[in-house]
Design an enzyme around this catalytic site. Structure first.
Site, PDB file in Angstrom:
ATOM      1  N   LYS A 191       0.735  -1.246  -0.028  1.00 44.37           N
ATOM      2  CA  LYS A 191      -0.083   0.138   0.074  1.00 44.37           C
ATOM      3  C   LYS A 191       0.949   1.160   0.026  1.00 44.37           C
ATOM      4  O   LYS A 191       1.510   1.639   0.990  1.00 44.37           O
ATOM      5  CB  LYS A 191      -0.945   0.045   1.207  1.00 44.37           C
ATOM      6  CG  LYS A 191      -1.883   0.969   1.039  1.00 44.37           C
ATOM      7  CD  LYS A 191      -2.479   1.587   2.560  1.00 44.37           C
ATOM      8  CE  LYS A 191      -1.865   3.012   2.839  1.00 44.37           C
ATOM      9  NZ  LYS A 191      -1.936   3.990   1.988  1.00 44.37           N
ATOM     10  N   GLU A 265       9.805   1.452  10.795  1.00 43.43           N
ATOM     11  CA  GLU A 265      10.704   2.711  10.518  1.00 43.43           C
ATOM     12  C   GLU A 265      10.139   4.079  10.644  1.00 43.43           C
ATOM     13  O   GLU A 265       9.232   4.266   9.814  1.00 43.43           O
ATOM     14  CB  GLU A 265      11.708   2.569   9.112  1.00 43.43           C
ATOM     15  CG  GLU A 265      12.308   1.313   8.785  1.00 43.43           C
ATOM     16  CD  GLU A 265      13.529   1.151   9.628  1.00 43.43           C
ATOM     17  OE1 GLU A 265      13.893   1.997  10.311  1.00 43.43           O
ATOM     18  OE2 GLU A 265      14.150  -0.001   9.646  1.00 43.43           O
ATOM     19  N   CYS A 299      13.343  11.031   6.803  1.00 42.94           N
ATOM     20  CA  CYS A 299      13.728  10.862   8.341  1.00 42.94           C
ATOM     21  C   CYS A 299      15.059  10.827   9.151  1.00 42.94           C
ATOM     22  O   CYS A 299      14.869  11.136  10.219  1.00 42.94           O
ATOM     23  CB  CYS A 299      13.217   9.207   8.262  1.00 42.94           C
ATOM     24  SG  CYS A 299      13.894   8.123   7.118  1.00 42.94           S
ATOM     25  N   GLU A 398       9.820  16.346  15.301  1.00 44.17           N
ATOM     26  CA  GLU A 398      10.270  16.219  13.969  1.00 44.17           C
ATOM     27  C   GLU A 398       9.413  17.135  13.362  1.00 44.17           C
ATOM     28  O   GLU A 398       8.058  17.056  13.110  1.00 44.17           O
ATOM     29  CB  GLU A 398       9.716  14.614  13.613  1.00 44.17           C
ATOM     30  CG  GLU A 398      10.143  14.516  12.086  1.00 44.17           C
ATOM     31  CD  GLU A 398      10.006  13.174  11.699  1.00 44.17           C
ATOM     32  OE1 GLU A 398       8.767  12.759  11.621  1.00 44.17           O
ATOM     33  OE2 GLU A 398      10.823  12.566  11.092  1.00 44.17           O
TER      34      GLU A 398
HETATM   35  P1  NAP Z   1       2.257   8.296   7.831  1.00 44.05           P
HETATM   36  O1  NAP Z   1       0.899   9.217   7.793  1.00 44.05           O
HETATM   37  O2  NAP Z   1       2.438   7.660   9.194  1.00 44.05           O
HETATM   38  O3  NAP Z   1       1.712   7.361   6.968  1.00 44.05           O
HETATM   39  C1  NAP Z   1       2.633   6.452   6.294  1.00 44.05           C
HETATM   40  C2  NAP Z   1       1.638   5.131   5.523  1.00 44.05           C
HETATM   41  O4  NAP Z   1       0.763   4.709   6.509  1.00 44.05           O
HETATM   42  C3  NAP Z   1       0.954   5.772   4.357  1.00 44.05           C
HETATM   43  O5  NAP Z   1       0.749   4.681   3.400  1.00 44.05           O
HETATM   44  C4  NAP Z   1      -0.375   5.947   5.132  1.00 44.05           C
HETATM   45  O6  NAP Z   1      -1.466   5.880   4.408  1.00 44.05           O
HETATM   46  C5  NAP Z   1      -0.381   4.924   5.908  1.00 44.05           C
HETATM   47  N1  NAP Z   1      -1.359   4.622   7.200  1.00 44.05           N
HETATM   48  C6  NAP Z   1      -2.165   6.104   7.714  1.00 44.05           C
HETATM   49  N2  NAP Z   1      -2.641   5.606   8.784  1.00 44.05           N
HETATM   50  C7  NAP Z   1      -2.598   4.341   8.882  1.00 44.05           C
HETATM   51  C8  NAP Z   1      -3.049   3.317   9.927  1.00 44.05           C
HETATM   52  N3  NAP Z   1      -3.866   3.570  10.828  1.00 44.05           N
HETATM   53  N4  NAP Z   1      -2.693   1.706   9.545  1.00 44.05           N
HETATM   54  C9  NAP Z   1      -1.968   1.628   8.710  1.00 44.05           C
HETATM   55  N5  NAP Z   1      -1.348   2.399   7.624  1.00 44.05           N
HETATM   56  C10 NAP Z   1      -1.633   3.553   7.750  1.00 44.05           C
HETATM   57  O7  NAP Z   1       3.349   8.863   7.404  1.00 44.05           O
HETATM   58  P2  NAP Z   1       3.543  10.114   6.245  1.00 44.05           P
HETATM   59  O8  NAP Z   1       2.815  11.272   6.560  1.00 44.05           O
HETATM   60  O9  NAP Z   1       3.339   9.381   4.966  1.00 44.05           O
HETATM   61  O10 NAP Z   1       5.185  10.043   6.075  1.00 44.05           O
HETATM   62  C11 NAP Z   1       5.979  11.041   6.984  1.00 44.05           C
HETATM   63  C12 NAP Z   1       6.648  10.292   8.221  1.00 44.05           C
HETATM   64  O11 NAP Z   1       7.328   9.109   7.768  1.00 44.05           O
HETATM   65  C13 NAP Z   1       7.513  11.196   9.164  1.00 44.05           C
HETATM   66  O12 NAP Z   1       7.279  10.918  10.406  1.00 44.05           O
HETATM   67  C14 NAP Z   1       8.887  10.399   8.560  1.00 44.05           C
HETATM   68  O13 NAP Z   1       9.610  10.401   9.613  1.00 44.05           O
HETATM   69  C15 NAP Z   1       8.484   8.902   8.661  1.00 44.05           C
HETATM   70  N6  NAP Z   1       9.645   8.284   7.829  1.00 44.05           N
HETATM   71  C16 NAP Z   1      10.508   7.346   8.331  1.00 44.05           C
HETATM   72  C17 NAP Z   1      11.585   6.916   7.619  1.00 44.05           C
HETATM   73  C18 NAP Z   1      12.107   5.717   8.275  1.00 44.05           C
HETATM   74  O14 NAP Z   1      12.718   4.971   7.608  1.00 44.05           O
HETATM   75  N7  NAP Z   1      12.549   5.824   9.695  1.00 44.05           N
HETATM   76  C19 NAP Z   1      11.581   7.143   6.328  1.00 44.05           C
HETATM   77  C20 NAP Z   1      10.654   8.083   5.714  1.00 44.05           C
HETATM   78  C21 NAP Z   1       9.930   8.660   6.366  1.00 44.05           C
HETATM   79  P3  NAP Z   1      -2.404   7.466   3.616  1.00 44.05           P
HETATM   80  O15 NAP Z   1      -1.146   7.888   3.151  1.00 44.05           O
HETATM   81  O16 NAP Z   1      -3.249   7.031   2.775  1.00 44.05           O
HETATM   82  O17 NAP Z   1      -2.708   7.896   4.871  1.00 44.05           O
END
Ligand code: NAP
Ligand code: MG
Length: 495
Positions: A191, A265, A299, A398
């Site tokens: 997804k 992650e 990240c 963050e």
């Molecule tokens: P996010 O809101 O957590 O979403 C990540 C993914 O999870 C998206 O595909 C999202 O779908 C989905 N999702 C949302 N709610 C969910 C739920 N309750 N259950 C299962 N899946 C769900 O993160 P983002 O806003 O896309 O990305 C930014 C974040 O990612 C930042 O905090 C960043 O630090 C982190 N990040 C971490 C790393 C690492 O390797 N540690 C790397 C890159 C980014 P939708 O988009 O459809 O809502």
């Protein structure tokens, strides 16, 4: 359908509006009627859309992965045979480099200087995991400590894996999961994040072209609640997630209840610890990539700079001048360093942090506003805060946008304590002319990865967030083992 090649301006965008999901080796029409719109962050134009999969679509995708796991022989191939597929896949991904780059840039505003490397980076990840075939095929036989018998440690693939990715690096954060999962013999349901569902279709096309059997790779689109349904689906054996810490916690809770293995992650707030002997000219050359990569939407970047009191003024001047000199603009321009941020929501969130930094008394040395000359697009001026103190939100949370916070320290012990006081533990950097001193200091930083005078991730080495930055490991052999489960077979010693 959707593979009609379409040129929009100079951009190569093979997929724009589509009704399809990729299930069991074919593009199939989604059952659901709701859609996610795809917006170009540089122009605010809606240029694409994908369907929300229904619960029935989800069942179809997971069932296809389940059948492929049980019946296509994928899991039964020798690792070296799966490696052949991964090598072909790497080549097929590279053939699609331009479409991947342009689609990604139109989805999330990452400059083409960044996205033009996405395909080669993804290919390198597939090739790295393919290179582990000899390791996987080396028998692992361990004597009982008393010498009475021996154990053959076999490895089985964990099964059907749910791979959930964020929008900041929509290709590589999928491939970091897909490559080890495939190498292990697993099958997957992916997804993508809602802002970035289309670039991944190039990877699907590469999977098809590489001849990977139907059902091994499936892609479904839908909102966060759909991701939750995927995580909890009874036929899923493992979850791998990259994204925000709050969503990671909710996934971990679901997986805890189900006793389902999970790799997370999550977010970060990493520090660049600058020692007094730093070479500021050298540091300026890597500053943007180490501390603000991808318009600050990475990240592991070191977004808080810990500056020694005796070099403070000089360091603030260098950081300010370096950020001011980096080109802000159209992400399709190859010389652009800072593009727009990915979404309107993200811009509002980052602007809120900028307001909070100002309200808390931090000093803006550059940026802090919406740039002039951009009436369209989710642009923010790259911002540097000096005089940040450890209790401020901009020092602790963050931000995930083009904002740096510079804090002052007096002793190295104090700097280490500052570096370790955010609750996160993902990346980090030590800047020093003395690499032995920097190496020794790295061991005192409570973080999963740290760079000395630069930061980059290495596919062959573990990448693992500590504390609020995650659970488990991606990359390296350790990242492969996240998709394997051992079986110990005890037997009489054979010579
Ligand atoms: P996010 O809101 O957590 O979403 C990540 C993914 O999870 C998206 O595909 C999202 O779908 C989905 N999702 C949302 N709610 C969910 C739920 N309750 N259950 C299962 N899946 C769900 O993160 P983002 O806003 O896309 O990305 C930014 C974040 O990612 C930042 O905090 C960043 O630090 C982190 N990040 C971490 C790393 C690492 O390797 N540690 C790397 C890159 C980014 P939708 O988009 O459809 O809502
Ligand atoms: Mg989100």
């Amino acid at each position: 359908m959707g593979a009609a090649r379409m040129g929009i301006g100079a951009a190569v965008l093979p997929y724009t509006h589509t009704d399809d999901l990729f299930i069991d080796g074919a593009w199939v029409k989604a059952d659901g009627s709701a859609r996610t719109l795809v917006t170009n962050p540089a122009t605010e134009d809606v240029w694409g859309s994908v369907p929300h999969a229904s619960a029935a679509d989800l069942d179809r995708a997971v069932s296809a992965a389940r059948r492929a796991f049980a019946g296509t022989g994928w899991r039964d191939l020798a690792p070296s045979a799966r490696a052949v597929y991964l090598l072909r896949l790497a080549d097929e991904v590279e053939k699609r480099a331009e479409a991947i780059s342009h689609t990604n840039t139109w989805e999330n505003g990452s400059p083409v200087a960044e996205t033009s490397r996405a395909a080669s980076n993804a290919a390198a990840i597939f090739r790295y995991y393919a290179s582990l075939a000899p390791y996987m095929e080396t028998p692992d036989i361990r004597r009982f400590p008393d010498g009475s018998a021996e154990t053959v440690v076999r490895q089985d693939p964990v099964g059907v894996c749910a791979l959930i990715a964020p929008w900041n690096f929509p290709i590589n954060l999928v491939v970091a999961k897909l490559a080890p999962a495939l190498m292990a013999g697993c099958t997957v349901v992916i997804k993508p994040a809602s802002p970035t569902p289309l670039s991944l279709r190039q990877i699907v096309d590469a999977v098809v072209a590489a001849g990977i059997p139907p059902g091994v790779v499936n892609v479904v689109t839908g909102p966060g609640s759909f991701g939750d349904a995927l995580v909890r689906h009874p036929q899923v054996d493992k979850v791998a997630f990259t994204g925000s810490t709050p969503v990671g916690r909710s996934i971990a809770a679901a997986c805890g209840e189900l006793l389902r293995p999970v790799t997370l992650e999550l977010g970060g707030k990493s520090s660049a610890l600058v020692l007094p002997d730093v070479d500021l000219v050298e540091m300026s050359k890597v500053l943007i990539r180490t501390c603000m990569r991808n318009t600050g939407q990475t990240c592991y970047i070191s977004t808080r700079i810990l500056a020694p009191r005796e070099r403070y003024g000089e360091l603030v001047d260098m950081v300010t001048a370096t950020v001011q000199a980096a080109a802000l603009g159209d992400p399709m321009n190859p010389t652009t360093v800072f593009g727009p941020v990915a979404t309107a929501t993200q811009r509002e969130s980052v602007a809120g942090y900028i307001r909070s930094g100002i309200a808390d008394g931090a000093r803006v040395t550059t940026g802090g506003d919406v740039p002039s000359g951009f009436d369209r697009g989710f642009y923010l001026t790259p911002t540097v805060f000096a005089d940040v103190t450890p209790g401020m939100r901009i020092a602790q949370e963050e931000i995930f946008g083009p904002v740096l916070s510079i804090l002052k320290y007096t002793t190295v012990d104090e700097a280490v304590e500052l570096a370790n006081n955010t609750g996160f533990g993902l990346g980090g950097t030590v800047f020093s002319a003395d690499t032995d001193a920097a190496f020794a200091l790295a061991a005192r930083m409570d973080t999963g990865s740290i760079g000395l005078n630069f930061f980059a991730s290495n596919h062959a080495a573990p990448f693992a967030g500590r504390n609020n930055s995650g659970l488990g490991v991606e990359f390296g052999r350790e990242g492969l083992h996240a998709y394997l489960k051992p079986q110990s077979v005890h037997r009489a010693i054979r010579n």
